[in-house]
Write a protein that holds these residues in place. Structure first.
Motif, PDB file in Angstrom:
ATOM      1  N   LEU A 203     109.580  32.139  47.586  1.00  9.97           N
ATOM      2  CA  LEU A 203     110.739  32.270  46.869  1.00  9.97           C
ATOM      3  C   LEU A 203     111.097  33.797  46.764  1.00  9.97           C
ATOM      4  O   LEU A 203     112.285  34.030  46.883  1.00  9.97           O
ATOM      5  N   ILE A 204     110.145  34.777  46.713  1.00  7.11           N
ATOM      6  CA  ILE A 204     110.451  35.977  46.695  1.00  7.11           C
ATOM      7  C   ILE A 204     110.967  36.440  47.984  1.00  7.11           C
ATOM      8  O   ILE A 204     111.988  37.143  48.094  1.00  7.11           O
TER       9      ILE A 204
ATOM     10  N   ALA B 201      96.564  23.075  47.425  1.00  2.00           N
ATOM     11  CA  ALA B 201      96.783  24.257  48.466  1.00  2.00           C
ATOM     12  C   ALA B 201      97.616  23.936  49.825  1.00  2.00           C
ATOM     13  O   ALA B 201      98.755  24.545  49.995  1.00  2.00           O
ATOM     14  N   ALA B 202      97.539  22.400  50.036  1.00  2.00           N
ATOM     15  CA  ALA B 202      98.185  22.083  51.132  1.00  2.00           C
ATOM     16  C   ALA B 202      99.544  21.981  50.857  1.00  2.00           C
ATOM     17  O   ALA B 202     100.612  22.148  51.459  1.00  2.00           O
ATOM     18  N   GLU B 203      99.892  21.447  49.514  1.00  2.00           N
ATOM     19  CA  GLU B 203     101.243  21.389  49.108  1.00  2.00           C
ATOM     20  C   GLU B 203     101.894  22.619  48.985  1.00  2.00           C
ATOM     21  O   GLU B 203     102.977  22.681  49.378  1.00  2.00           O
ATOM     22  N   ALA B 204     101.137  23.415  48.479  1.00  2.00           N
ATOM     23  CA  ALA B 204     101.779  24.786  48.286  1.00  2.00           C
ATOM     24  C   ALA B 204     102.204  25.530  49.754  1.00  2.00           C
ATOM     25  O   ALA B 204     103.381  26.272  49.925  1.00  2.00           O
ATOM     26  N   GLN B 205     101.290  25.397  50.744  1.00  2.00           N
ATOM     27  CA  GLN B 205     101.608  25.625  52.079  1.00  2.00           C
ATOM     28  C   GLN B 205     102.843  25.162  52.753  1.00  2.00           C
ATOM     29  O   GLN B 205     103.648  25.707  53.327  1.00  2.00           O
TER      30      GLN B 205
ATOM     31  N   THR C  97     102.641  29.167  38.716  1.00  2.00           N
ATOM     32  CA  THR C  97     103.135  28.670  39.974  1.00  2.00           C
ATOM     33  C   THR C  97     102.096  29.311  41.226  1.00  2.00           C
ATOM     34  O   THR C  97     102.126  30.253  41.131  1.00  2.00           O
ATOM     35  N   PRO C  98     101.624  28.379  42.142  1.00  2.00           N
ATOM     36  CA  PRO C  98     100.791  28.889  43.131  1.00  2.00           C
ATOM     37  C   PRO C  98     101.454  30.231  44.011  1.00  2.00           C
ATOM     38  O   PRO C  98     102.653  30.390  44.393  1.00  2.00           O
ATOM     39  N   LYS C  99     100.688  31.152  44.486  1.00  2.86           N
ATOM     40  CA  LYS C  99     101.115  32.443  44.860  1.00  2.86           C
ATOM     41  C   LYS C  99     101.793  32.030  46.269  1.00  2.86           C
ATOM     42  O   LYS C  99     102.736  32.585  46.549  1.00  2.86           O
ATOM     43  N   PRO C 100     101.134  31.314  47.242  1.00  3.16           N
ATOM     44  CA  PRO C 100     102.163  30.935  48.240  1.00  3.16           C
ATOM     45  C   PRO C 100     103.535  30.306  48.131  1.00  3.16           C
ATOM     46  O   PRO C 100     104.533  30.681  48.913  1.00  3.16           O
TER      47      PRO C 100
END
Ligand code: ASP
Length: 324
Positions: A266-267, A19-23, A258-261
């Motif tokens: 990207l969106i 989660a931290a990586e995604a943030q 691919t994680p939502k954050p």
């Protein structure tokens, strides 16, 4: 018991780290896979979008041309890549047509990807080497019929936009032609300009400047209305071939999971890109109609892909063309 507690704790830690990586995403360059050769229409769209997205994301977006097999090697690469947002895909209508044409693909276009959004539509144009002895579409049809055993039609492999448009053209003329497959219409265009192949259907992205420069001959655009970048070029309907009508839509995808954050970033970067003045100006110069902002989202791309598979399946089945 101790082992169970340990694995639960480890699982929790890994989830927190993920989660931290995604943030923090992105902390390194992103690869944007293009399933056709460099210098072609899809590559041009990807480089423009990628440059703009990199300004928003604060990391380089590097285009990787994973070309070949009608544009199916690129999606295969992305479907297998880590679902971390560092490998994404820009593809066009071929994402739908290859799903119909190929009996077996190493990925499922509808279930192996996350959707990011639509980008824009490029019309196709029917073009030929400039020495070909036909100056309008009706003359091209006569020429093709009279020379059917020697006329060559370039395309970017089974399932590419040039292949789909070429199929529509051949069925309108009623004559099957010898096709010459390339890894993209960029290299095919070099041969058309050089006179090594006779005819091609290609996006205005690749043909506008060649037509304006007089290095190739143009016969018609596959659109309902005339293309703004080529106002003198008739449409296929005006030239008596209304059945050859197709718009090449483009979309951006990520690997499934691919994680939502990460997807949200990207969106957002894609939404900013289609409002970017540099992108808009270049798209206009090349006759590409930019997507309206309410369609630059996963839902619109998913619906488009599904609708286009349903739309082209009967046409392709009727043509009886398949690939393994
Ligand atoms: N647009 C592809 C390319 O960029 C070719 C195609 O779809 O026909 O080369």
């Amino acid at each position: 018991m101790r082992k169970n507690l340990f694995s639960i704790a480890l699982g929790g830690l890994l989830a927190i780290a993920g989660a931290a990586e995604a943030q923090d995403y992105p902390t390194r360059p992103i690869t944007l896979v293009v399933p056709f050769a460099a210098g072609g229409p899809t590559d041009t769209v990807a480089r423009l979008i990628g440059q703009s997205m990199s300004k928003t994301l604060g990391q380089q977006v590097i285009v990787d041309n994973v070309a070949g097999a009608g544009g199916t090697l690129g999606p295969a690469r992305v479907a297998k890549a880590a679902a971390d947002g560092y490998t994404i895909l820009l593809h066009h209508i071929g994402m739908a047509t290859t799903a119909i044409l190929y009996r077996k693909l190493p990925y499922n276009a509808l279930t192996d990807f996350e959707y990011i959004g639509l980008v824009g539509d490029a019309p196709m144009t029917i073009v030929a080497r400039k020495t070909l002895a036909a100056n309008k579409l009706s003359e091209l049809v006569d020429y093709v019929k009279q020379n059917k055993d020697k006329v060559t039609l370039a395309n970017a492999g089974v399932g590419a936009a040039s292949h789909l448009c070429g199929m529509l053209f051949q069925s309108a003329v009623g004559v099957p032609l010898t096709t010459v497959p390339y890894k993209g219409t960029g290299p095919a265009m070099n041969d058309l300009v050089g006179g090594q192949v006779d005819i091609m259907c290609d996006q205005t992205t690749g043909t506008t400047e060649q037509i304006k420069g007089g290095t190739i001959k143009a016969y018609a655009a596959t659109t309902k209305k005339r293309v703004s970048s080529l106002p003198d070029l008739v449409t296929t309907a005006e030239a008596g071939m209304p059945q050859v009508q197709v718009a090449i839509w483009h979309g951006v995808y990520a690997p499934k999971g691919t994680p939502k954050p990460v997807l949200d970033k990207l969106i957002n970067a894609l939404q900013v890109a289609i409002k970017d003045d540099i992108v808009r100006q270049r798209f206009a110069d090349l006759g590409i109609e930019i997507e309206s902002s309410d369609r630059v989202n996963p839902q619109a791309l998913q619906a488009q892909l599904k609708a286009e598979i349903d739309r082209w399946a009967p046409v392709i089945k009727a043509a009886g063309v398949y690939a393994d």
